[in-house]
Design a protein around this motif. Structure first.
Motif, PDB file in Angstrom:
ATOM      1  N   SER B  12     -52.641  47.179 -28.301  1.00  0.00           N
ATOM      2  CA  SER B  12     -51.457  48.031 -28.385  1.00  0.00           C
ATOM      3  C   SER B  12     -50.342  47.346 -29.172  1.00  0.00           C
ATOM      4  O   SER B  12     -49.447  48.002 -29.687  1.00  0.00           O
ATOM      5  CB  SER B  12     -50.976  48.382 -26.973  1.00  0.00           C
ATOM      6  OG  SER B  12     -50.791  47.197 -26.239  1.00  0.00           O
ATOM      7  N   ILE B  45     -68.663  44.226 -26.854  1.00  0.00           N
ATOM      8  CA  ILE B  45     -69.425  44.693 -25.682  1.00  0.00           C
ATOM      9  C   ILE B  45     -68.666  45.823 -24.984  1.00  0.00           C
ATOM     10  O   ILE B  45     -69.244  46.840 -24.595  1.00  0.00           O
ATOM     11  CB  ILE B  45     -69.647  43.529 -24.694  1.00  0.00           C
ATOM     12  CG1 ILE B  45     -70.694  42.561 -25.226  1.00  0.00           C
ATOM     13  CG2 ILE B  45     -70.063  44.059 -23.328  1.00  0.00           C
ATOM     14  CD1 ILE B  45     -72.121  42.908 -24.892  1.00  0.00           C
ATOM     15  N   LYS B  46     -67.344  45.647 -24.822  1.00  0.00           N
ATOM     16  CA  LYS B  46     -66.552  46.670 -24.121  1.00  0.00           C
ATOM     17  C   LYS B  46     -66.576  47.999 -24.873  1.00  0.00           C
ATOM     18  O   LYS B  46     -66.601  49.066 -24.259  1.00  0.00           O
ATOM     19  CB  LYS B  46     -65.107  46.197 -23.950  1.00  0.00           C
ATOM     20  CG  LYS B  46     -64.958  45.196 -22.823  1.00  0.00           C
ATOM     21  CD  LYS B  46     -63.544  44.664 -22.740  1.00  0.00           C
ATOM     22  CE  LYS B  46     -63.469  43.513 -21.755  1.00  0.00           C
ATOM     23  NZ  LYS B  46     -62.288  42.669 -22.003  1.00  0.00           N
ATOM     24  N   ALA B  49     -70.107  49.499 -24.431  1.00  0.00           N
ATOM     25  CA  ALA B  49     -70.349  49.962 -23.066  1.00  0.00           C
ATOM     26  C   ALA B  49     -69.406  51.092 -22.673  1.00  0.00           C
ATOM     27  O   ALA B  49     -69.523  51.646 -21.592  1.00  0.00           O
ATOM     28  CB  ALA B  49     -70.207  48.794 -22.093  1.00  0.00           C
ATOM     29  N   LEU B  51     -66.035  50.964 -22.198  1.00  0.00           N
ATOM     30  CA  LEU B  51     -64.850  50.642 -21.392  1.00  0.00           C
ATOM     31  C   LEU B  51     -63.585  50.930 -22.193  1.00  0.00           C
ATOM     32  O   LEU B  51     -62.628  51.512 -21.687  1.00  0.00           O
ATOM     33  CB  LEU B  51     -64.879  49.171 -20.969  1.00  0.00           C
ATOM     34  CG  LEU B  51     -63.730  48.741 -20.068  1.00  0.00           C
ATOM     35  CD1 LEU B  51     -63.913  49.310 -18.677  1.00  0.00           C
ATOM     36  CD2 LEU B  51     -63.624  47.229 -19.989  1.00  0.00           C
ATOM     37  N   ASP B  52     -63.586  50.506 -23.452  1.00  0.00           N
ATOM     38  CA  ASP B  52     -62.446  50.787 -24.336  1.00  0.00           C
ATOM     39  C   ASP B  52     -62.918  51.686 -25.478  1.00  0.00           C
ATOM     40  O   ASP B  52     -64.085  51.669 -25.854  1.00  0.00           O
ATOM     41  CB  ASP B  52     -61.897  49.478 -24.917  1.00  0.00           C
ATOM     42  CG  ASP B  52     -61.224  48.638 -23.854  1.00  0.00           C
ATOM     43  OD1 ASP B  52     -60.594  49.226 -22.957  1.00  0.00           O
ATOM     44  OD2 ASP B  52     -61.340  47.402 -23.907  1.00  0.00           O
ATOM     45  N   GLU B  71     -68.296  60.170 -17.140  1.00  0.00           N
ATOM     46  CA  GLU B  71     -68.339  58.824 -16.571  1.00  0.00           C
ATOM     47  C   GLU B  71     -69.659  58.573 -15.854  1.00  0.00           C
ATOM     48  O   GLU B  71     -70.269  57.517 -15.982  1.00  0.00           O
ATOM     49  CB  GLU B  71     -67.184  58.611 -15.585  1.00  0.00           C
ATOM     50  CG  GLU B  71     -65.821  58.359 -16.198  1.00  0.00           C
ATOM     51  CD  GLU B  71     -65.040  59.639 -16.422  1.00  0.00           C
ATOM     52  OE1 GLU B  71     -65.615  60.736 -16.181  1.00  0.00           O
ATOM     53  OE2 GLU B  71     -63.866  59.553 -16.842  1.00  0.00           O
ATOM     54  N   ALA B  75     -72.811  56.078 -16.566  1.00  0.00           N
ATOM     55  CA  ALA B  75     -73.088  55.040 -15.573  1.00  0.00           C
ATOM     56  C   ALA B  75     -74.558  54.996 -15.161  1.00  0.00           C
ATOM     57  O   ALA B  75     -75.031  53.965 -14.706  1.00  0.00           O
ATOM     58  CB  ALA B  75     -72.201  55.237 -14.342  1.00  0.00           C
ATOM     59  N   VAL B  80     -73.389  47.126 -16.690  1.00  0.00           N
ATOM     60  CA  VAL B  80     -72.759  45.984 -17.332  1.00  0.00           C
ATOM     61  C   VAL B  80     -72.633  44.845 -16.331  1.00  0.00           C
ATOM     62  O   VAL B  80     -72.212  45.055 -15.198  1.00  0.00           O
ATOM     63  CB  VAL B  80     -71.351  46.353 -17.850  1.00  0.00           C
ATOM     64  CG1 VAL B  80     -70.750  45.204 -18.641  1.00  0.00           C
ATOM     65  CG2 VAL B  80     -71.392  47.613 -18.697  1.00  0.00           C
ATOM     66  N   SER B  82     -70.531  41.573 -15.918  1.00  0.00           N
ATOM     67  CA  SER B  82     -69.410  40.858 -16.506  1.00  0.00           C
ATOM     68  C   SER B  82     -69.502  39.374 -16.178  1.00  0.00           C
ATOM     69  O   SER B  82     -70.302  38.944 -15.354  1.00  0.00           O
ATOM     70  CB  SER B  82     -68.095  41.407 -15.981  1.00  0.00           C
ATOM     71  OG  SER B  82     -68.016  42.785 -16.218  1.00  0.00           O
TER      72      SER B  82
END
Lengths: 362, 259
Positions: B12, B45-46, B49, B51-52, B71, B75, B80, B82
């Motif tokens: 951001s 990865i994020k 997967a 996430l972002d 979602e 899933a 994932v 972490s």
């Protein structure tokens, strides 16, 4: 059958059984406290109250006590006990849910600005309803809804503000959340002080008595209205238990598990404002219930959200009813503000639990 | 198949972590993402997967854009593991394993419990199911989290088209736990055609097991290809500042000896 039962299922059922036993014990305790709160007053000793409770159990009614005593019991004492039950349950359930949501045992509706937002709403209502015509009409048309609704709005406003402030790249930053809560609460305190300077004597008295917290003045209308809100709100929070469990792993893992975390956060905050705002508008700022009750239960039952919230509902009720019994009976015929009792009883007990926990962790 | 097209990610505050990275990973294969610290591996990865969201570009799994998945759909398609999952409340190991079944059904059935039992057996977790997670050692915690990721992926059948992402899952773990986790992953790839995407510091493991390697530097994909193409003396000196000696390992894959 039992030989085929998977190991994980067996263990899970054991957990559930232990929870159910605890819940039954708590339930019985709640019934006992309801009788105690209703029948123990300045005119009756503790043992007379026990005796009367026994009579109600065995005969379905009080042996003596026609007319005025019945009125006292059914129109004053019983609504008061039920108001305590509802308020305690609501504070405790929302406190428990907020602790899981923020992944922090310090969170409750007071910390994140919901209670002080409700306070601002109520003070605003008391002070300015008579000044603005439209507000005045609303207050006269909906006397039971007016202040609770303003309290709900205020709670959403300040709770939402703390939430917005603590967002960092779309995630809640807990450290900032705590600081934002402190800042918003301080601001709300100062601002309400500023508003109160415009109050006249009568308004000042109303605000002062309200802000110390009391279950006085309960009637069946309040109890039904508030009970409806708290029960519906609590059920909605308890239904989010799986999502909240996943949030205990942190927001990232909850997202990976398929939880729509943004929607969960918003729902928990709005439901907490919906539960706590109206409660605060009736009983004032009663602290500590939402913080202590879930914490105690977590020590005994473990942190599963469903079990935690359901048992918080019951133990929160017990805690507030007992506090009120104490507040009424300790300096008869006068009585203490209940907020003082919850803090006086709650703080030492909480500190004791913390110390015990600290020793265990090492 | 996982497809990333022209992935760019900015924070951001406007800092570009990834610029224009494209990659494709076939179903049933293992892919490794390597690079120095801060190269953008975890961010990649994020994004893959879900996430972002990437600032530019898109990710597709089996020709479907990631944004089109709900979602829950996502899933049950991928899980994932972490690097570390801290938990502040004392949830038990069993509680955490059961969470893996969350996306599958509102009610946990006997079938779900059987799947959880399967994971408990294959990771040898049976002894401490009631233990509180925060009291476990780092290695045991990671084993539990791996178990949860597996519970989330089950049921697996042949050519399952499911994906397991791992973001430096083995940092600071005992050798025995590392070996256990890596062996299980290998067998799931062989038996069920699981797709695995790693961020891993153990270059020799990547070389031994991965079909494709992506090397990131400063947010860009500098090299990709088979381990033989990527792991050369020259590349390792240029991108990792290390002198290595290469010998031939199993299946003629390069094995690195660091001096």
């Amino acid at each position: 059958m039992s030989a085929q039962q998977p190991l994980s299922q067996k263990l899970h059922l054991q957990q559930e059984t232990r929870f159910l036993v605890t819940l039954i014990v708590l339930g019985l305790l709640l019934i006992f406290c309801t009788f105690l709160g209703t029948l123990w007053g300045p005119a009756t000793s503790f043992f007379q109250a026990l005796q009367s409770s026994y009579q109600v159990f065995t005969q379905g009614q009080l042996a003596q006590g026609e007319g005025i005593i019945n009125d006292l019991i059914y129109q004053i004492r019983l609504p008061r006990v039920f108001l305590g039950l509802i308020a305690g349950a609501g504070f405790a359930v929302s406190g428990g849910a907020l602790q899981v949501l923020f992944n922090n045992p310090l969170a409750d509706s007071g910390l994140i600005g919901i209670n002080s937002g409700a306070m601002l709403g109520v003070i605003f209502g008391i002070l300015f309803a008579k000044v603005f015509g439209p507000l005045n009409t609303l207050m006269i048309d909906f006397p039971h809804l007016f202040l609770p609704f303003l309290a709900f709005l205020g709670a959403c406003l300040l709770g939402g503000l703390v939430y917005r402030l603590s967002l960092n790249n779309g995630r809640i930053n807990v450290a900032i959340m705590l600081l934002a809560g402190v800042a918003v609460n301080a601001f709300a305190g100062a601002f309400s002080g500023l508003m109160i300077t415009t109050a006249n004597d009568e308004q000042l008295r109303t605000i002062t008595f309200w802000s110390m917290g009391s279950l006085n003045g309960a009637d069946w209308k309040i109890v039904t209205f508030l009970g409806g809100i708290v029960i519906v709100g609590s059920i909605a929070l308890i239904r989010l238990h799986k999502e909240l469990d996943a949030m205990a792993l942190g927001e990232r893992e909850a997202l990976y598990l398929g939880v729509n975390t943004d929607s969960v956060k918003k729902r928990v905050l709005i439901l907490s404002a919906l539960i706590c705002g109206p409660i605060v508008s009736y009983v004032g700022l009663i602290g500590f219930v939402g913080l202590v009750v879930p914490h105690i239960l977590r020590l005994f039952l473990g942190p599963k959200t469903k079990q935690l919230l359901i048992s918080s509902f019951v133990l929160g009720s017990i805690f507030l009813i007992l506090s009120d019994v104490f507040a009424k009976n300790v300096i008869t015929p006068s009585e203490l503000p209940i907020g003082i009792v919850t803090a006086l009883v709650g703080t030492p007990f909480f500190t004791y639990l913390l110390l015990k926990q600290k020793r265990r962790v090492g | 198949m996982i497809l990333g097209e022209n992935l760019t990610f900015q924070t951001s505050s406007g800092k570009e972590i990834l610029s224009n990275v494209s990659l494709s990973i076939d179903s049933g294969t293992m892919a490794g993402i390597i690079g120095k610290n801060g190269a953008g591996k975890s961010t990649l990865i994020k994004l893959l997967a879900g996430l972002d969201q990437p600032s530019q570009g898109e990710v597709k799994i089996d020709d479907r854009e990631l944004e089109d998945f709900s979602e829950r759909e996502l899933a049950v398609k991928r899980s994932v593991l972490s690097q570390e999952v801290p938990v502040s409340f004392g949830l038990s190991v069993l509680d955490i394993l059961l969470m893996g079944r969350y996306p599958h059904a509102r009610r946990v059935t006997t079938e779900d419990y059987k799947k959880v039992d399967f994971v408990i057996e294959s990771l040898d977790l049976g002894g401490g199911l009631k233990t509180s997670y925060p009291s476990l050692s780092g290695g045991e915690r990671q084993k539990v989290q791996f178990g949860r990721a597996l519970c989330q992926l089950l049921p697996l059948e042949k050519d399952c088209r499911k994906v397991l992402f791992l973001d430096e899952p083995l940092a600071a773990l005992d050798l025995s736990v590392q070996q256990l986790i890596l062996r299980r992953i290998r067998s799931f790839v062989d038996d069920y055609g699981l797709t695995v995407v790693f961020v891993l510091h153990d270059l020799n493991y990547i070389s031994r097991h991965c079909d494709k390697v992506f090397l990131l530097e400063k947010g860009q994909c500098m090299l990709h290809g088979s381990p033989k193409d990527v792991f050369t003396v020259d590349h390792l000196y240029r991108y990792f500042d290390v002198n290595v000696q290469l010998i031939k390992g199993a299946e003629n894959r390069p094995h690195m000896i660091f001096n």
